[in-house]
Motif scaffolding. Sequence first.
Motif, PDB file in Angstrom:
ATOM      1  N   ALA A   1       0.965  -1.113   0.315  1.00 59.57           N
ATOM      2  CA  ALA A   1      -0.143  -0.049   0.115  1.00 59.57           C
ATOM      3  C   ALA A   1       0.730   1.349  -0.324  1.00 59.57           C
ATOM      4  O   ALA A   1       0.680   1.776  -0.223  1.00 59.57           O
ATOM      5  CB  ALA A   1      -0.658  -0.132   1.384  1.00 59.57           C
TER       6      ALA A   1
ATOM      7  N   ASP B   1      -6.920   5.503   0.585  1.00 58.13           N
ATOM      8  CA  ASP B   1      -5.838   4.201   1.172  1.00 58.13           C
ATOM      9  C   ASP B   1      -6.456   3.186   2.143  1.00 58.13           C
ATOM     10  O   ASP B   1      -7.377   3.687   3.318  1.00 58.13           O
ATOM     11  CB  ASP B   1      -4.684   4.718   1.836  1.00 58.13           C
ATOM     12  CG  ASP B   1      -4.043   3.119   2.559  1.00 58.13           C
ATOM     13  OD1 ASP B   1      -4.861   2.155   2.480  1.00 58.13           O
ATOM     14  OD2 ASP B   1      -2.813   3.955   3.614  1.00 58.13           O
TER      15      ASP B   1
ATOM     16  N   GLY C   1     -10.547   2.806   7.236  1.00 57.43           N
ATOM     17  CA  GLY C   1     -10.061   1.387   7.515  1.00 57.43           C
ATOM     18  C   GLY C   1      -8.436   2.287   8.212  1.00 57.43           C
ATOM     19  O   GLY C   1      -7.270   1.603   7.733  1.00 57.43           O
TER      20      GLY C   1
ATOM     21  N   LYS D   1      -3.843  -8.037   3.196  1.00 49.14           N
ATOM     22  CA  LYS D   1      -4.542  -7.924   4.691  1.00 49.14           C
ATOM     23  C   LYS D   1      -5.616  -8.961   4.988  1.00 49.14           C
ATOM     24  O   LYS D   1      -5.257  -9.321   5.847  1.00 49.14           O
ATOM     25  CB  LYS D   1      -4.448  -6.696   4.945  1.00 49.14           C
ATOM     26  CG  LYS D   1      -3.169  -6.116   4.842  1.00 49.14           C
ATOM     27  CD  LYS D   1      -3.160  -4.485   5.521  1.00 49.14           C
ATOM     28  CE  LYS D   1      -2.442  -4.062   5.359  1.00 49.14           C
ATOM     29  NZ  LYS D   1      -0.586  -3.648   5.746  1.00 49.14           N
TER      30      LYS D   1
ATOM     31  N   THR E   1      -5.511   2.401  10.108  1.00 49.20           N
ATOM     32  CA  THR E   1      -4.109   1.736  11.078  1.00 49.20           C
ATOM     33  C   THR E   1      -4.549   1.445  12.342  1.00 49.20           C
ATOM     34  O   THR E   1      -4.926   0.545  13.133  1.00 49.20           O
ATOM     35  CB  THR E   1      -3.031   2.105  10.694  1.00 49.20           C
ATOM     36  OG1 THR E   1      -2.733   2.126   9.308  1.00 49.20           O
ATOM     37  CG2 THR E   1      -2.445   0.874  10.922  1.00 49.20           C
TER      38      THR E   1
ATOM     39  N   ASN F   1      -5.426  -3.904  -0.178  1.00 50.23           N
ATOM     40  CA  ASN F   1      -3.985  -5.189   0.384  1.00 50.23           C
ATOM     41  C   ASN F   1      -5.042  -6.390   0.284  1.00 50.23           C
ATOM     42  O   ASN F   1      -5.130  -6.863   1.498  1.00 50.23           O
ATOM     43  CB  ASN F   1      -3.493  -4.738   1.503  1.00 50.23           C
ATOM     44  CG  ASN F   1      -2.351  -3.838   1.122  1.00 50.23           C
ATOM     45  OD1 ASN F   1      -1.899  -3.028   0.266  1.00 50.23           O
ATOM     46  ND2 ASN F   1      -1.215  -3.857   1.897  1.00 50.23           N
TER      47      ASN F   1
HETATM   48  N1  PLP Z   1      -2.665   2.094   4.806  1.00 51.56           N
HETATM   49  C1  PLP Z   1      -3.168   2.012   6.381  1.00 51.56           C
HETATM   50  C2  PLP Z   1      -4.445   2.060   6.146  1.00 51.56           C
HETATM   51  C3  PLP Z   1      -2.505   0.604   6.548  1.00 51.56           C
HETATM   52  O1  PLP Z   1      -3.267  -0.352   8.038  1.00 51.56           O
HETATM   53  C4  PLP Z   1      -1.522  -0.082   6.954  1.00 51.56           C
HETATM   54  C5  PLP Z   1      -0.496  -1.406   7.223  1.00 51.56           C
HETATM   55  O2  PLP Z   1      -1.142  -1.744   8.539  1.00 51.56           O
HETATM   56  C6  PLP Z   1      -0.694   0.351   5.446  1.00 51.56           C
HETATM   57  C7  PLP Z   1      -0.932   2.053   4.500  1.00 51.56           C
HETATM   58  C8  PLP Z   1       0.852   0.537   4.955  1.00 51.56           C
HETATM   59  O3  PLP Z   1       0.550  -1.551   4.452  1.00 51.56           O
HETATM   60  P1  PLP Z   1       1.838  -1.893   3.394  1.00 51.56           P
HETATM   61  O4  PLP Z   1       2.607  -2.760   4.099  1.00 51.56           O
HETATM   62  O5  PLP Z   1       1.290  -2.675   2.789  1.00 51.56           O
HETATM   63  O6  PLP Z   1       2.813  -0.781   2.546  1.00 51.56           O
END
Ligand code: PLP
Length: 456
Positions: free
Chosen positions: A110, A233, A206, A265, A208, A262
């Motif tokens: 992501a 995202d 969503g 995920k 983190t 993703n």
């Molecule tokens: N964006 C969000 C909302 C996330 O929760 C995360 C990881 O937990 C990421 C981006 C980063 O993901 P990536 O490891 O695929 O870059």
Amino acid sequence: MDAAEFRRRGKEMVDFVADYQENIEHRRVYPDVEPGYLRSMIPSEAPLEPESYEDVLRDVDRVIMPGAANPACSELETVMLDWLGKMLQLPEDFLSETQGQGGGVIQGTASEATLMALLSARLKTVKCVQESDPQRSEADIISKLIAYTSEEAHSSVEKASIIGGVVIRMVPTDEHFSVRAETLEKMVAEDKATGYIPFFFCATLGTTPCCAFDKIDELGPICNAENIWMHIDAAYAGCAFICPEFRPLLNGVEFADSFSINPNKFLLVGFDCSAMWVKKSADLTRAFQMDPEYLKHEHQGSGWCNHLHQPYSTHKIHWGIPMARRFRSLKLWFVFRMYGLRGLQAFIRKHVELAKTFENLVRGDNNFEICAEVVMGLVCFRLKGSDELNKALLKQITRTGKIYLVPCKLRGRFVLRFVVCGRTTELRHIQEAWKHITELSSELLQNLFDHEGKEN
Ligand code: PLP
């Protein structure tokens, strides 16, 4: 697929590869299929019900092998992103099959998807400003560009701004940890008044820390009106939008320029696999298009190129950083077919239900509190009391090594995060985890009580 079947299938796969190597001399070195050959050989949508592993493997022989590594790799990727886009009910603008300007690509993560979006937006804005002001240098314009994202956004958004060499401002959220239109609008107006050029907004569906959702249906029109590229995202939560009950959270995606989730995920696909869609693929490819001699070939513009006498996909080369690309779409193809849409929806619903069970257990204990709305598989909770008490609890949880929790800060308070994420997680795991947490917290509270008693 259980462990026994996985063992068997894995061994069969070794045979498949060994057979290929043994017979490689009898194969063409360059595929003799026409560009676009693959789409007509497979259905245009993911199956609703699961198919057998044998069926999928038979299709690898029938569909993939004639197209070798490429163009099969890029063509399957394009079709899989359409399948997934349809599962998510994305607007047609984002699909490739409609022959419009949009389409999907698989990025590694992501973070890369966000970076690609930001860099594309940067170039687009520079070109746009130079059209009305040709004397203005690129460096001067870039120094005035400003990006926005939620104060709750993942750190990868800020990282993208550092790599892109642009200023970023964190947008405060409302009581639900969501970015609202009014707040962004005000910041954009302030920045324009001081000579900045707002150009990029990364919305999060969503977040983190607590899985909050920015209000994209009200933010989108502002971004469109201000010529701000809106990237969404939805790394984790976006996968759940394949369930109709969660799809309303994606309303407003029609205003976005790009969107990513993703599947690695929350959609049973192994790391790495970040699906990204853009409404105008030219915005992306214009930013990254290179045209060296060794990439020129007879199918120019059709999705192929000839690099070191091997067919590669020009199509996807210009959609991201790497040139050589992994065949990640095979993972999507296998997972979508072996679970079927209904199987994937059932998996997501089960996780959400397990998270709700955990939430209810927390709510039923007066020593604890829930810290944010539980929408999907994440439960934010804490012991009522100080941050130190919660840090001590987390330390004990980590020390005993039975479960692992990653904390966060919400409105300055230290919060524990319980996430259901295992493929094989069952109700008993949730119950055991809660029992473990309450046993440790009781010990901790008792020690605190004894200590306070002594001091008094
Ligand atoms: N964006 C969000 C909302 C996330 O929760 C995360 C990881 O937990 C990421 C981006 C980063 O993901 P990536 O490891 O695929 O870059």
